[in-house]
Design an enzyme around this catalytic site. Sequence first.
Site, PDB file in Angstrom:
ATOM      1  N   HIS A 160       0.821  -1.223   0.000  1.00 27.89           N
ATOM      2  CA  HIS A 160       0.000   0.000   0.000  1.00 27.89           C
ATOM      3  C   HIS A 160       0.850   1.267   0.000  1.00 27.89           C
ATOM      4  O   HIS A 160       0.356   2.343  -0.325  1.00 27.89           O
ATOM      5  CB  HIS A 160      -0.918   0.001   1.225  1.00 27.89           C
ATOM      6  CG  HIS A 160      -2.009  -1.017   1.102  1.00 27.89           C
ATOM      7  ND1 HIS A 160      -3.268  -0.701   0.692  1.00 27.89           N
ATOM      8  CD2 HIS A 160      -2.004  -2.359   1.289  1.00 27.89           C
ATOM      9  CE1 HIS A 160      -4.011  -1.804   0.636  1.00 27.89           C
ATOM     10  NE2 HIS A 160      -3.264  -2.823   1.007  1.00 27.89           N
ATOM     11  N   ASP A 368       3.733   9.375  -0.847  1.00 22.56           N
ATOM     12  CA  ASP A 368       2.527   8.642  -0.436  1.00 22.56           C
ATOM     13  C   ASP A 368       2.260   7.539  -1.444  1.00 22.56           C
ATOM     14  O   ASP A 368       2.388   7.772  -2.651  1.00 22.56           O
ATOM     15  CB  ASP A 368       1.321   9.603  -0.412  1.00 22.56           C
ATOM     16  CG  ASP A 368       0.358   9.310   0.727  1.00 22.56           C
ATOM     17  OD1 ASP A 368       0.284   8.145   1.146  1.00 22.56           O
ATOM     18  OD2 ASP A 368      -0.317  10.258   1.185  1.00 22.56           O
TER      19      ASP A 368
HETATM   20  P1  ADQ Z   1      -2.796   6.133   4.881  1.00 22.39           P
HETATM   21  O1  ADQ Z   1      -1.371   6.548   5.054  1.00 22.39           O
HETATM   22  O2  ADQ Z   1      -3.581   5.951   6.115  1.00 22.39           O
HETATM   23  O3  ADQ Z   1      -2.931   4.829   3.986  1.00 22.39           O
HETATM   24  P2  ADQ Z   1      -4.692   7.613   3.067  1.00 22.39           P
HETATM   25  O4  ADQ Z   1      -4.714   6.880   1.792  1.00 22.39           O
HETATM   26  O5  ADQ Z   1      -4.803   9.074   2.892  1.00 22.39           O
HETATM   27  O6  ADQ Z   1      -3.423   7.336   3.956  1.00 22.39           O
HETATM   28  O7  ADQ Z   1      -5.926   7.130   3.911  1.00 22.39           O
HETATM   29  C1  ADQ Z   1      -6.264   7.748   5.105  1.00 22.39           C
HETATM   30  C2  ADQ Z   1      -7.698   7.417   5.433  1.00 22.39           C
HETATM   31  O8  ADQ Z   1      -7.956   7.866   6.757  1.00 22.39           O
HETATM   32  C3  ADQ Z   1      -8.674   8.131   4.510  1.00 22.39           C
HETATM   33  O9  ADQ Z   1      -9.700   7.257   4.160  1.00 22.39           O
HETATM   34  C4  ADQ Z   1      -9.174   9.292   5.371  1.00 22.39           C
HETATM   35  O10 ADQ Z   1     -10.491   9.677   5.120  1.00 22.39           O
HETATM   36  C5  ADQ Z   1      -9.078   8.711   6.756  1.00 22.39           C
HETATM   37  N1  ADQ Z   1      -8.893   9.817   7.725  1.00 22.39           N
HETATM   38  C6  ADQ Z   1      -7.888  10.684   7.800  1.00 22.39           C
HETATM   39  N2  ADQ Z   1      -8.121  11.579   8.771  1.00 22.39           N
HETATM   40  C7  ADQ Z   1      -9.299  11.266   9.308  1.00 22.39           C
HETATM   41  C8  ADQ Z   1     -10.110  11.812  10.364  1.00 22.39           C
HETATM   42  N3  ADQ Z   1      -9.746  12.873  11.058  1.00 22.39           N
HETATM   43  N4  ADQ Z   1     -11.271  11.203  10.646  1.00 22.39           N
HETATM   44  C9  ADQ Z   1     -11.664  10.124   9.945  1.00 22.39           C
HETATM   45  N5  ADQ Z   1     -10.962   9.579   8.958  1.00 22.39           N
HETATM   46  C10 ADQ Z   1      -9.794  10.134   8.651  1.00 22.39           C
HETATM   47  C11 ADQ Z   1      -2.021   3.913   3.356  1.00 22.39           C
HETATM   48  C12 ADQ Z   1      -1.019   4.559   2.404  1.00 22.39           C
HETATM   49  C13 ADQ Z   1      -1.743   5.383   1.357  1.00 22.39           C
HETATM   50  C14 ADQ Z   1      -2.774   4.512   0.619  1.00 22.39           C
HETATM   51  C15 ADQ Z   1      -3.655   3.765   1.610  1.00 22.39           C
HETATM   52  C16 ADQ Z   1      -4.535   2.734   0.909  1.00 22.39           C
HETATM   53  O11 ADQ Z   1      -0.093   5.364   3.119  1.00 22.39           O
HETATM   54  O12 ADQ Z   1      -0.822   5.933   0.420  1.00 22.39           O
HETATM   55  O13 ADQ Z   1      -3.580   5.341  -0.189  1.00 22.39           O
HETATM   56  O14 ADQ Z   1      -2.870   3.062   2.562  1.00 22.39           O
HETATM   57  O15 ADQ Z   1      -3.789   1.871   0.109  1.00 22.39           O
END
Ligand code: ADQ
Length: 493
Positions: A160, A368
């Site tokens: 991921h 990312d």
């Molecule tokens: P993450 O590093 O966790 O994931 P991301 O893809 O942005 O990063 O996902 C974060 C998730 O957390 C999003 O669905 C977002 O809505 C949720 N989130 C963030 N802040 C929040 C809040 N305050 N309240 C509720 N929800 C919140 C890892 C990798 C990424 C990759 C994903 C999936 O680092 O690059 O996209 O896995 O493969």
Amino acid sequence: MTESMNRLVFVSNRVGPLGDEGKAGGLAVGLADALRRRGGLWFGWSGETSEEGLGGELRSETHDKTELVTVDMTEEEAQGFYLHYANRTLWPLLHYRLDIAEFDRDSDRTYRAVNHRFAQRLRPLLKDDDLVWVHDYHFFYLGAELREQGYTGRIGFFLHIPFCPPEILGALPASLDLVSAMLAYDVVGFQTETDRRNFVTYCVQELEAEELDDGLVRVGERLTKTATFPIGIDAEGFAEFARSAEAQEHQAMVQGMANGRAQIVGVDRMDYSKGIIQRFRGFEQLLEDYPETHGQVRFLQVAPVSRGQLDAYAELRVELEQLAGNINGRFATLDWAPMQILTRGFTRKALAGIYRASRVCMVTPLRDGMNLVAKEYVAAQDPEDPGVLILSRFAGAKAELGAALIVNPYSSDDVSRALHYALTMPLDERRRRHALMAEKVFQNTAARWCDGFLETLKAFDGGRHVDNPDDAILQKPWLWDKALRLLGAVRPG
Ligand code: ADQ
């Protein structure tokens, strides 16, 4: 073979939730959706520690055709495997942060031992025709361990997060073992072509692998398929969330706070890879360079604390709060504070409302894998009056969302200019850019990502083919290290 003949088995560090509780992120949504459709098993860590740890009882919950099975770790296993090796070694390293990656032998051993024990607990649950799909940087060795324990069915792996270039990965003392172990998987999937290329280049340079057509990599007689599967979200579902009563309530609250000013938002787990500090500096630069924005904009950063036990994360929180305080101190007036940080989580619906209330969303990670916030922001917009996405060139999402305003997150000039451009962008340009991005977000969904990976895994039959049993060691590069150590020899290359 019909679909129903292959049971799905997912392995990830944490499992669930299965139901649509409005809390799950993209990964959980994608996997839960596939399990609901086809049934199967989801195996992982319970998140708890106990004296027995991975040797303890398996806990199982059944929902319809799906079984969730979890196991504890001991405190020592959790520390070495999760807090140390996964989060202080692999996470920074794979995000190109060699400067803060920590290497030590004990946690490397614990990480491998945990992968070994996970395989031991999982192996008896597996059937030969299962499709086993292992997720993320917690389990690089799991496939090789399952092979060692005699499992011959199909096993795929998806990373991921980014896969850094060989010049950086080479600093990891165990890099050769780790990449060799990855070749035990039949299919190795990445978010972007850059990640896949970095992996293949490492294999070619360090393992004398041969790169064939169709993403195939051959080491000896062993074939591994590499491919990219950009992860998506349940876009329709998220758009619906954005129209829910809960979303509307949050939208109204944010708009009320903004009081007619243009709302800018950032939503990230509080992690140094997300570039939040650099983003704050970019915002500060906007206020310096464009005084006409004073009193006209409001920046809300939502950043729930994650991995708070780690020093780097605790320090980040302090630094962010100080920086926001300085910016407010420098620019605030009696009736206007330019920025606000919230360190709490929100439900998915509330988040959708916050996105919809925001004229600009800043997704500016330093690196990312994909970044689902960018896709959620696009899905939550009103297509008639959409907001503007500012996106880092270093986010995996950039490959699909090129119609965003693409920035170099390290350049506060670049970020400030993009912010100003976003704030003044005419409606027809906003609509045009949004439509191009929405097309991708609504097409490349979580379900499509999941099906795409599983179809590739099911279709691939090359990895387990053995012509000459005498060449067995060549077909098992993950055994080289062990074999060479036994022989007292140095590693290949
Ligand atoms: P993450 O590093 O966790 O994931 P991301 O893809 O942005 O990063 O996902 C974060 C998730 O957390 C999003 O669905 C977002 O809505 C949720 N989130 C963030 N802040 C929040 C809040 N305050 N309240 C509720 N929800 C919140 C890892 C990798 C990424 C990759 C994903 C999936 O680092 O690059 O996209 O896995 O493969």
